[in-house]
Scaffold this active site. Structure first.
Site, PDB file in Angstrom:
ATOM      1  N   GLU A 151       0.853  -1.205   0.000  1.00 25.71           N
ATOM      2  CA  GLU A 151       0.000   0.000   0.000  1.00 25.71           C
ATOM      3  C   GLU A 151       0.891   1.258   0.000  1.00 25.71           C
ATOM      4  OE1 GLU A 151      -2.310   0.175   3.597  1.00 25.71           O
ATOM      5  OE2 GLU A 151      -3.491   1.900   2.935  1.00 25.71           O
TER       6      GLU A 151
ATOM      7  N   LYS B 162      -9.414   2.759  -2.099  1.00 20.07           N
ATOM      8  CA  LYS B 162      -9.696   2.094  -0.806  1.00 20.07           C
ATOM      9  C   LYS B 162     -11.063   2.505  -0.260  1.00 20.07           C
ATOM     10  CE  LYS B 162      -7.180   1.227   3.537  1.00 20.07           C
ATOM     11  NZ  LYS B 162      -5.924   1.533   4.253  1.00 20.07           N
TER      12      LYS B 162
ATOM     13  N   CYS C 194      -5.477  -3.182   2.532  1.00 15.18           N
ATOM     14  CA  CYS C 194      -5.245  -3.248   3.981  1.00 15.18           C
ATOM     15  C   CYS C 194      -6.514  -3.417   4.824  1.00 15.18           C
ATOM     16  CB  CYS C 194      -4.452  -2.014   4.394  1.00 15.18           C
ATOM     17  SG  CYS C 194      -3.544  -2.228   5.931  1.00 15.18           S
TER      18      CYS C 194
END
Lengths: 277, 280
Positions: free
Chosen positions: A45, A116, A152
């Protein structure tokens, strides 16, 4: 389409705010991974900039496509490979509207991106301060199968991997910047998400120290039956190759048929209850 | 949540590795030649010097023992020497008595009976010495405070609290003891009653009014968002004791922050200027 191919988990540490340095690190890893026969190379990331950029995120973010994408596209083309990495993305319409984005490049250049959807803003995390939430979870059809992307904290929620799987994803790629105190959550969630969706899952985490936070590495590829196909070291830079064989999907789907046994009628109730929480 | 000594148990090999990595990484990122730290002969400074030596190599760690005549303790000096030899770091002994004397003599409002104000000067003078060494030798000042002291505000603001890095600041005192034994700090140093050494016979637990074994569990409960009444019930303690610890923790936040200012500008230091440590 390739039914069998090699995935490289490029578990690197990044220099905060230094895109040139980080692109060079990526280049070296791509070259090494190609020498080892990788078809897809995955970086953590925000690997373009480092994770804890704080206010520097505004000056580091770039549109997609943009200069850094062009630079990495050249490498993807030259090395005839697929690459996934993370970067702060600047909106095309507003200069300081940013996204925490995963980018997929292929032998012909940019394929797509994922913004995200779950931004941690608790404990040491302050992502909502800088980033806007993403709204789409696309699946990309490529020569190495149908790929879904996640980032994540997304993996703490069953919804994104499930949505990607229901859209046909065969391999879910989760890039991450997880500090060491959270390793046990990711060890559990990576296996769970692969198992509950009968899907391949490649998880690539950052290593190194940023602002006193230590990222733990432990990148891995999980097979649809929950077994670990490849695993990188803890706390150190590493480059690990794992082999994916999509034929294993069939076997897992028959052995524990979670997709067959899904109960979609529960989803409305889930939504209703979640909204009332 | 169960508040037993087991709650404070950590995977010590992993903690050791993380602290060593943290020290090495930051010193290298800063381009510094190593660290300098005050070594009193007490547990916190000894373990910090030992960890820094294990991380950087003893040649990059300079311990400064800064005794003064009012609190001089030959055993502490002996312990500092013992540790320096064991972990291979350099130790210099600098007696600060004469500096203190001149300083106090120059103060028009000096009050010999005010031991707190006087004691804080000792801690701040030691800080001045450490930063001189750091500037001169291109080193970082390594703080030695633990989490119990920091949460209680049991340190001198801009004195022993002043440092560039504080490697053991996320470990409670009882955890520091476990780690010290794990890395081989001599048991006699680990077993010593903690003292800031600001005046004769000063003992931390006496001054705080609580044993570290209890204090650490109360602080651990507060860290985990437990209410004082839950903590008191769990530890079978008077609620007042737990509330006093909580009050002291909250009242000393000013010691753990940059100086407070009022917001006037677009972005303000210490408030909404949020920058990474050592980018590029």
């Amino acid at each position: 389409m390739l039914e069998k191919f090699n995935v490289a988990l490029a578990q690197i540490s990044c220099k905060v705010g230094d895109k040139k340095h980080n692109i060079n690190t990526m280049k070296k890893n791509i070259k090494q991974a190609k020498e080892k026969g990788a078809n897809l190379i995955i970086f953590p990331e925000l690997s373009l900039t480092g994770y804890l950029n704080r206010d520097l995120a505004y000056e580091l973010a770039e549109p997609i496509p943009g200069p850094s994408i062009h630079s990495l596209e050249e490498i993807a083309k030259k090395e005839n490979t697929y690459i996934v990495f993370g970067m702060p993305e600047q909106s095309e319409k507003a200069h300081n509207v940013l996204y925490n984005t995963a980018v997929l490049l292929g032998p012909n250049g940019l394929i797509g991106k994922y913004r995200k959807m779950h931004l941690p803003t608790h404990s040491v995390f302050e992502e909502k301060r800088y980033f806007r939430l993403g709204y789409e979870a696309p699946v990309f059809e490529t020569k190495i199968g149908k790929l879904g992307l996640a980032i994540c904290y997304d993996i703490f929620f069953p919804e994104i991997p499930r949505l990607l799987r229901l859209k046909g994803s065969q391999l879910i790629i989760c890039i991450s910047a997880s500090p060491a105190v959270r390793s046990r959550f990711f060890e559990a969630f990576t296996a769970t998400r692969a198992l509950e969706n009968t899907v391949f899952l490649a998880y690539v985490n950052l290593v190194g120290v940023e602002n006193g936070l230590q990222f733990w590495g432990g990148s891995r590829i999980i097979a649809p039956d929950g077994s670990i196909l490849a695993k990188a070291k803890y706390d150190e830079e590493d480059l690990v190759i794992g082999n994916i064989d999509y034929a294993d999907l069939k076997r897992a789907e028959a052995f524990v048929p979670t997709l067959r046994d899904l109960r979609p009628e529960l989803f409305d109730s889930l939504r209703e209850q979640a909204e009332k929480l | 949540m169960k508040l037993t000594s087991g709650a404070l148990r950590l995977d010590m090999p992993s903690v050791e590795a993380r602290i060593k990595r943290f020290i090495k990484d930051y010193v290298e990122k800063c381009g510094a030649n190593g660290v300098v730290l005050g070594v009193s002969g007490g547990l916190d400074s000894c373990i910090t010097a030992a960890l820094a030596s294990l991380s950087l190599g003893g040649h990059k760690v300079l311990g400064i023992a800064m005794p003064e005549e009012e609190t001089y303790n030959a055993t502490d000096i002996q312990h500092s020497k013992l540790l320096a030899k064991k972990f291979g770091f350099d130790l210099q002994i600098v007696d600060i008595s004469s500096t203190l004397k001149v300083f106090f003599q120059s103060l028009p409002i000096y009050d010999v009976a005010d031991k707190v104000s006087k004691g804080n000067v000792k801690a701040r003078i030691r800080m001045v010495y450490l930063y001189y060494y750091a500037n001169k030798l291109n080193r970082l000042v390594c703080g030695t405070s633990d989490k119990s002291e920091i949460m209680m505000g049991y340190f001198t603001k801009w004195g022993d609290g002043a440092a560039d890095i504080s490697p053991i600041m996320d470990l409670y005192k009882t955890q520091v003891r476990q780690l010290a034994l794990h890395i081989g700090v001599p048991a006699e140093i680990v077993a010593k009653p903690p003292s800031p050494g600001l005046w004769p016979n000063q003992l931390a637990e006496k001054e705080l009014g609580i044993k570290y074994e209890i204090l650490d569990l109360i602080l651990f409960g507060l860290e985990h968002f437990m209410e004082p009444k839950e903590i008191a019930k769990e530890l079978n303690l008077p609620i007042k004791l737990v509330e006093d610890v909580k009050r002291r923790w909250l009242a000393t936040e000013h010691k753990r922050r940059l100086p407070l200012t009022t917001k006037l500008g677009y972005r303000t230091v210490g408030k909404d200027f949020r920058l990474p440590h050592k980018p590029y």
